[in-house]
Design a protein around this motif. Structure first.
Motif, PDB file in Angstrom:
ATOM      1  N   GLY A  87       0.830  -1.294   0.021  1.00  0.00           N
ATOM      2  CA  GLY A  87      -0.012   0.051  -0.025  1.00  0.00           C
ATOM      3  C   GLY A  87       0.921   1.060   0.005  1.00  0.00           C
ATOM      4  O   GLY A  87       2.241   1.198  -0.439  1.00  0.00           O
ATOM      5  N   HIS A  88       0.219   2.206   0.210  1.00  0.00           N
ATOM      6  CA  HIS A  88       0.692   3.835   0.090  1.00  0.00           C
ATOM      7  C   HIS A  88       1.223   4.271   1.290  1.00  0.00           C
ATOM      8  O   HIS A  88       2.003   5.388   1.352  1.00  0.00           O
ATOM      9  CB  HIS A  88      -0.440   4.759  -0.192  1.00  0.00           C
ATOM     10  N   ALA A  89       1.165   3.813   2.554  1.00  0.00           N
ATOM     11  CA  ALA A  89       1.201   4.485   3.830  1.00  0.00           C
ATOM     12  C   ALA A  89       2.573   4.810   4.130  1.00  0.00           C
ATOM     13  O   ALA A  89       2.926   5.396   5.082  1.00  0.00           O
ATOM     14  CB  ALA A  89       0.506   3.592   4.756  1.00  0.00           C
ATOM     15  N   ALA A  90       3.758   4.205   3.296  1.00  0.00           N
ATOM     16  CA  ALA A  90       4.962   4.910   4.035  1.00  0.00           C
ATOM     17  C   ALA A  90       5.558   6.030   3.164  1.00  0.00           C
ATOM     18  O   ALA A  90       6.464   6.264   3.413  1.00  0.00           O
ATOM     19  CB  ALA A  90       6.044   3.520   3.494  1.00  0.00           C
ATOM     20  N   ASP A  91       4.876   6.539   2.324  1.00  0.00           N
ATOM     21  CA  ASP A  91       5.202   7.841   1.638  1.00  0.00           C
ATOM     22  C   ASP A  91       4.718   8.886   2.358  1.00  0.00           C
ATOM     23  O   ASP A  91       4.811  10.153   1.439  1.00  0.00           O
ATOM     24  CB  ASP A  91       4.855   7.682   0.205  1.00  0.00           C
ATOM     25  N   GLN A 118       8.676   5.454  13.788  1.00  0.00           N
ATOM     26  CA  GLN A 118       8.469   3.818  14.011  1.00  0.00           C
ATOM     27  C   GLN A 118       7.422   3.313  12.993  1.00  0.00           C
ATOM     28  O   GLN A 118       7.670   2.244  12.496  1.00  0.00           O
ATOM     29  CB  GLN A 118       8.332   3.397  15.303  1.00  0.00           C
ATOM     30  N   MET A 119       6.415   3.634  12.991  1.00  0.00           N
ATOM     31  CA  MET A 119       5.337   3.169  12.184  1.00  0.00           C
ATOM     32  C   MET A 119       5.607   3.174  10.825  1.00  0.00           C
ATOM     33  O   MET A 119       5.345   2.028   9.983  1.00  0.00           O
ATOM     34  CB  MET A 119       3.946   3.866  12.386  1.00  0.00           C
ATOM     35  N   ARG A 120       5.959   4.311  10.489  1.00  0.00           N
ATOM     36  CA  ARG A 120       6.446   4.514   8.645  1.00  0.00           C
ATOM     37  C   ARG A 120       7.672   3.305   8.584  1.00  0.00           C
ATOM     38  O   ARG A 120       7.737   2.919   7.339  1.00  0.00           O
ATOM     39  CB  ARG A 120       6.485   5.935   8.401  1.00  0.00           C
ATOM     40  N   SER A 121       8.587   3.356   9.456  1.00  0.00           N
ATOM     41  CA  SER A 121       9.579   2.338   8.957  1.00  0.00           C
ATOM     42  C   SER A 121       8.932   0.979   8.979  1.00  0.00           C
ATOM     43  O   SER A 121       9.764   0.359   8.317  1.00  0.00           O
ATOM     44  CB  SER A 121      10.747   2.566  10.116  1.00  0.00           C
ATOM     45  N   LEU A 134       6.492   0.309   7.658  1.00  0.00           N
ATOM     46  CA  LEU A 134       5.683   0.097   6.304  1.00  0.00           C
ATOM     47  C   LEU A 134       6.747   0.443   5.240  1.00  0.00           C
ATOM     48  O   LEU A 134       6.309   0.019   4.133  1.00  0.00           O
ATOM     49  CB  LEU A 134       4.629   1.063   6.296  1.00  0.00           C
ATOM     50  N   GLU A 135       8.066   0.553   5.257  1.00  0.00           N
ATOM     51  CA  GLU A 135       8.996   0.387   4.487  1.00  0.00           C
ATOM     52  C   GLU A 135       9.788  -0.719   4.467  1.00  0.00           C
ATOM     53  O   GLU A 135      10.220  -1.251   5.493  1.00  0.00           O
ATOM     54  CB  GLU A 135      10.021   1.562   4.711  1.00  0.00           C
ATOM     55  N   PRO A 136       9.720  -1.804   3.483  1.00  0.00           N
ATOM     56  CA  PRO A 136      10.378  -3.134   3.537  1.00  0.00           C
ATOM     57  C   PRO A 136      11.688  -2.855   4.144  1.00  0.00           C
ATOM     58  O   PRO A 136      12.261  -3.790   4.757  1.00  0.00           O
ATOM     59  CB  PRO A 136      10.311  -3.648   1.995  1.00  0.00           C
ATOM     60  N   ASP A 137      12.451  -1.816   3.705  1.00  0.00           N
ATOM     61  CA  ASP A 137      13.947  -1.791   3.768  1.00  0.00           C
ATOM     62  C   ASP A 137      13.931  -1.232   5.277  1.00  0.00           C
ATOM     63  O   ASP A 137      15.160  -1.176   5.985  1.00  0.00           O
ATOM     64  CB  ASP A 137      14.693  -0.562   3.045  1.00  0.00           C
ATOM     65  N   GLY A 138      13.003  -0.921   5.996  1.00  0.00           N
ATOM     66  CA  GLY A 138      13.035  -0.369   7.322  1.00  0.00           C
ATOM     67  C   GLY A 138      12.749  -1.371   8.439  1.00  0.00           C
ATOM     68  O   GLY A 138      12.772  -1.141   9.677  1.00  0.00           O
ATOM     69  N   LEU A 139      12.080  -2.643   7.946  1.00  0.00           N
ATOM     70  CA  LEU A 139      11.872  -3.676   8.926  1.00  0.00           C
ATOM     71  C   LEU A 139      13.299  -4.013   9.672  1.00  0.00           C
ATOM     72  O   LEU A 139      14.195  -4.197   9.076  1.00  0.00           O
ATOM     73  CB  LEU A 139      11.594  -5.094   8.014  1.00  0.00           C
ATOM     74  N   PRO A 140      13.083  -4.402  10.949  1.00  0.00           N
ATOM     75  CA  PRO A 140      14.215  -4.976  11.905  1.00  0.00           C
ATOM     76  C   PRO A 140      14.590  -6.236  11.260  1.00  0.00           C
ATOM     77  O   PRO A 140      13.880  -6.939  10.722  1.00  0.00           O
ATOM     78  CB  PRO A 140      13.772  -4.713  13.109  1.00  0.00           C
ATOM     79  N   SER A 141      15.971  -6.489  11.484  1.00  0.00           N
ATOM     80  CA  SER A 141      16.698  -7.681  11.082  1.00  0.00           C
ATOM     81  C   SER A 141      16.727  -8.579  12.393  1.00  0.00           C
ATOM     82  O   SER A 141      17.560  -9.539  12.259  1.00  0.00           O
ATOM     83  CB  SER A 141      17.960  -7.496  10.368  1.00  0.00           C
ATOM     84  N   GLY A 142      15.806  -8.439  13.376  1.00  0.00           N
ATOM     85  CA  GLY A 142      15.765  -9.521  14.548  1.00  0.00           C
ATOM     86  C   GLY A 142      16.870  -9.433  15.254  1.00  0.00           C
ATOM     87  O   GLY A 142      17.239  -8.422  15.476  1.00  0.00           O
TER      88      GLY A 142
END
Length: 388
Positions: A10-14, A360-363, A365-373
């Motif tokens: 979706g659009h929500a990261a922009d 935090q929320m927008r990150s 919603l960005e695939p590159d912003g997801l944590p790597s555990g």
């Protein structure tokens, strides 16, 4: 255990407005007069997000009020009670779980971009693993969550992010939750005007009247400092109140009731000093910050997040845990400049708090912003991301 979840779409990261679901703790309505800091925080956060143009839906107990849309999932006449017989406690918990379960089901069908979890429940971890979710940690580690994470019943989703309300509180959670950030609670300074009717010789105290809030120590400290103590808040533990507090009433100790937001601001501003007397590791301490915003210096026991909130301009930390040490802090705090106290409170703004939540929320919603555990440092590590 390796898990795979679809990346958010979706659009929500922009930078466009988000559709945000807020899951609240269901013991009490989200309305003034607030039962505690968690309810106050939930209300402030939801209203601030809505004021920024986001589409906010608050799932809460009936009687809740919000600038966003309110979905009532539990009747207003439901009364959470402690100390019930085991079977009644079980029925009470089943009612709470069913109500939150209905909220989670509505979230899953609601087309939301992201969830903010203020519920203190395990259910969102289990049932929203494929949904971007920001959980705000308002308590020390909860055994029903920690146990489920450790034994694998609630494996952590890469779509979930966690923030603690203080660095002190984060230390308990960091062994269990990856990429743990700190976002201090905030207030709207304009909601807490500087006090103009200060009552000489009076200290004030506010909060739920329960043993862990230490009102009995505050009463003794005020007397040792030669001052009266006026306190506000709901009597959440009747046995504690009757046994430990009520015998002192009328002898320099006065209960002014459970005050709404405006009344509480005037009350906090009326004291020469505000006493914060937690006898546990309190995760934050909103009432101390609210008193500071009113210009009232704070004398506090040095537990929990108090050292993070109270600097040399705002108040004094007791040099011990007894009433005598707290009384000495009260005496010192009386001398502080009230304008500087109020300025110190401005370090903790609602705007900065919600800025951090949005980031935090927008990150998420960005695939590159997801944590790597586990590759990311936990709170307390020198490389951990701590958001002031």
């Amino acid at each position: 255990m390796s898990l795979e979840f679809p990346l958010p779409q979706g659009h929500a990261a922009d930078g466009k407005p988000l559709r945000i679901a807020v899951l609240s703790h269901l013991h009490h309505p989200i309305s003034s007069p607030f039962q505690g800091g968690l309810e106050m925080h939930t209300s402030l956060m939801a209203d601030e997000l809505a004021s920024r143009g986001h589409e906010v839906t608050l799932f809460a107990k009936a009687g809740s009020v919000s600038a966003g849309r309110v979905v009532e999932v539990l009747p207003e006449n439901f009364e959470f009670r402690r100390g019930l017989a085991p079977e009644r406690m079980q029925r009470q918990q089943q009612a709470l779980d069913a109500a939150l379960g209905s909220a989670v089901a509505a979230v899953r069908d609601g087309g939301f971009d992201v969830v903010v979890n203020n519920s203190l429940s395990l259910l969102p971890y289990l049932l929203l693993a494929d949904t971007p979710m920001l959980t705000i940690l308002h308590t020390p580690p909860l055994p029903w969550i920690v146990d489920a994470v450790e034994d694998g019943r609630a494996p952590l989703s890469p779509l979930h992010r966690f923030v603690s309300v203080s660095a002190r509180n984060a230390t308990g959670w960091s062994p269990y939750l990856p990429d743990l950030h700190v976002v201090h609670n905030g207030i709207r300074l304009a909601d807490w005007p500087a006090g103009t009717g200060r009552s000489t010789g009076t200290v004030v105290w506010a909060g739920r009247v329960t043993p862990e809030k230490g009102l009995h120590i505050a009463i003794d400290a005020a007397r040792m400092a030669g001052m009266e103590l006026h306190f506000a808040g709901p009597i959440s533990d009747a046995k504690y109140f009757e046994r430990t507090v009520a015998p002192h009433l009328g002898r320099g100790v006065q209960h002014v009731g459970h005050l709404d937001h405006r009344e509480l601001a005037a009350f906090l501003g009326s004291g020469e000093v505000f006493i914060a007397s937690p006898v546990w590791s309190e995760p934050f301490g909103l009432t101390a910050l609210e008193a500071m915003a009113c210009g009232t210096p704070v004398a506090a026991l040095p537990l929990g997040a108090m050292p993070e909130i109270i600097d040399a301009d705002a108040g004094r930390l007791a040099e011990g845990l007894g009433a005598d040490a707290l009384a000495a802090a009260v005496t010192d705090a009386r001398r502080l400049d009230r304008d500087r106290v109020r300025k110190s409170a401005a370090r903790f703004s609602a705007s900065a708090m919600v800025d951090s939540y949005e980031e935090q929320m927008r990150s998420l919603l960005e695939p590159d912003g997801l944590p790597s555990g586990s590759a990311l440092p936990a709170a307390g590590h020198p490389d951990a991301a701590l958001v002031p």
